[in-house]
Design a protein around this motif. Structure first.
Motif, mmCIF file in Angstrom:
data_model
loop_
_atom_site.group_PDB
_atom_site.id
_atom_site.type_symbol
_atom_site.label_atom_id
_atom_site.label_comp_id
_atom_site.label_asym_id
_atom_site.label_seq_id
_atom_site.Cartn_x
_atom_site.Cartn_y
_atom_site.Cartn_z
ATOM 1 N N THR A 102 32.641 43.583 44.863
ATOM 2 C CA THR A 102 32.230 44.648 45.767
ATOM 3 C C THR A 102 30.936 44.925 45.793
ATOM 4 N N ARG A 157 40.943 34.560 45.107
ATOM 5 C CA ARG A 157 39.223 34.650 45.434
ATOM 6 C C ARG A 157 38.694 33.346 45.818
ATOM 7 N N LEU A 174 34.234 43.387 39.015
ATOM 8 C CA LEU A 174 34.291 43.875 40.362
ATOM 9 C C LEU A 174 33.936 42.714 41.327
ATOM 10 N N ASP A 209 39.233 46.191 47.853
ATOM 11 C CA ASP A 209 38.709 46.133 46.439
ATOM 12 C C ASP A 209 38.921 44.685 46.001
ATOM 13 N N LYS A 210 39.554 43.764 46.637
ATOM 14 C CA LYS A 210 40.112 42.317 46.434
ATOM 15 C C LYS A 210 41.169 42.229 45.008
ATOM 16 N N LYS A 211 41.617 43.333 44.645
ATOM 17 C CA LYS A 211 42.498 43.146 43.509
ATOM 18 C C LYS A 211 43.453 42.059 43.519
ATOM 19 N N GLY A 212 43.963 41.293 42.766
ATOM 20 C CA GLY A 212 44.829 40.252 42.522
ATOM 21 C C GLY A 212 44.757 39.195 43.718
ATOM 22 N N LYS A 222 45.100 40.174 37.092
ATOM 23 C CA LYS A 222 45.220 41.470 36.937
ATOM 24 C C LYS A 222 43.853 41.791 37.304
ATOM 25 N N GLY A 223 43.804 43.006 38.189
ATOM 26 C CA GLY A 223 42.616 43.463 38.583
ATOM 27 C C GLY A 223 41.867 42.612 39.390
ATOM 28 N N VAL A 224 40.764 42.484 39.645
ATOM 29 C CA VAL A 224 39.843 41.419 40.282
ATOM 30 C C VAL A 224 39.439 40.217 39.484
#
Length: 195
Positions: free
Chosen positions: A195, A90, A193, A84-87, A185-187
């Motif tokens: 995804t 990017r 998101l 989910d690519k959290k954290g 925090k999160g993506v």
């Protein structure tokens, strides 16, 4: 562990890849395409990934199907391993010199696949390897990983050095883009998101 194991069997190739983003640079590469073995080995090592990449293809015809299908499956493995690519950070950007050559790769783990390839590869072959397959590999890798990949060859004379600089820069940019940043925090997207 962010990792994936994938297989792809067609009438032209059989590809088997185990890939880990959080690795130590351990590579076990056997593709039947010696130049790609070299490029994938340094991709794994310079990205500090772990990769077991096996391919059995119709190289008696040429290296096209094998090289393209490795790009497909490796891209899928990267996408699956990222989850989910959290954290993640990017974005990644790497300049790599290789003697006379300088290459840059910039990556966005955006889920919007694109390959932008700027620059020239001066010769049509390195040994027996058709250098046009570098683009084919990178395009399929970007498409299947759903990454936005920009490759810029700033300059260079030696074809081997240019391609090697591209693969090393790809590795280092991907490593940077996929690193976990504790501040995230999160993506890392205002959409919520990737995804």
């Amino acid at each position: 562990m962010r990792k994936a194991e994938l297989k792809r069997n067609t009438n032209e190739t059989k590809i088997d890849i185990a890939f880990s983003i959080d690795g130590e640079g351990k590579a076990n590469i056997e593709t039947g395409v010696p130049f790609m073995d070299h490029m994938l080995d340094l991709f794994i090592k310079h990205g500090l990934f772990d990769g077991d990449i096996k391919a059995d293809g119709d190289t008696h015809i040429d290296d096209h199907h094998t090289t393209e299908d490795i790009g497909i499956v490796l891209g899928q493995a990267v996408r699956e391993a990222l989850g989910d690519k959290k954290g993640i950070r990017r974005y990644g950007n790497a300049f790599v010199p290789m003697d006379d050559a300088l290459a840059q790769v910039v990556i966005d783990c955006s889920n919007r696949p694109h390959l932008e390839f700027r620059g020239d590869i001066p010769n049509e072959k390195v040994g027996t390897f058709d250098t046009e397959l570098v683009y084919e590999f990178l395009w399929k890798f970007a498409l299947e990983s759903r990454l936005n990949v920009h490759v810029i060859i700033h300059y260079g004379k030696n074809t081997h050095h240019i391609i090697e600089a591209v693969f090393k820069a790809l590795a280092r940019a991907l490593d940077e883009a996929t690193q976990i940043d504790p501040r995230v925090k999160g993506v890392p997207s205002t959409k919520g998101l990737l995804t």
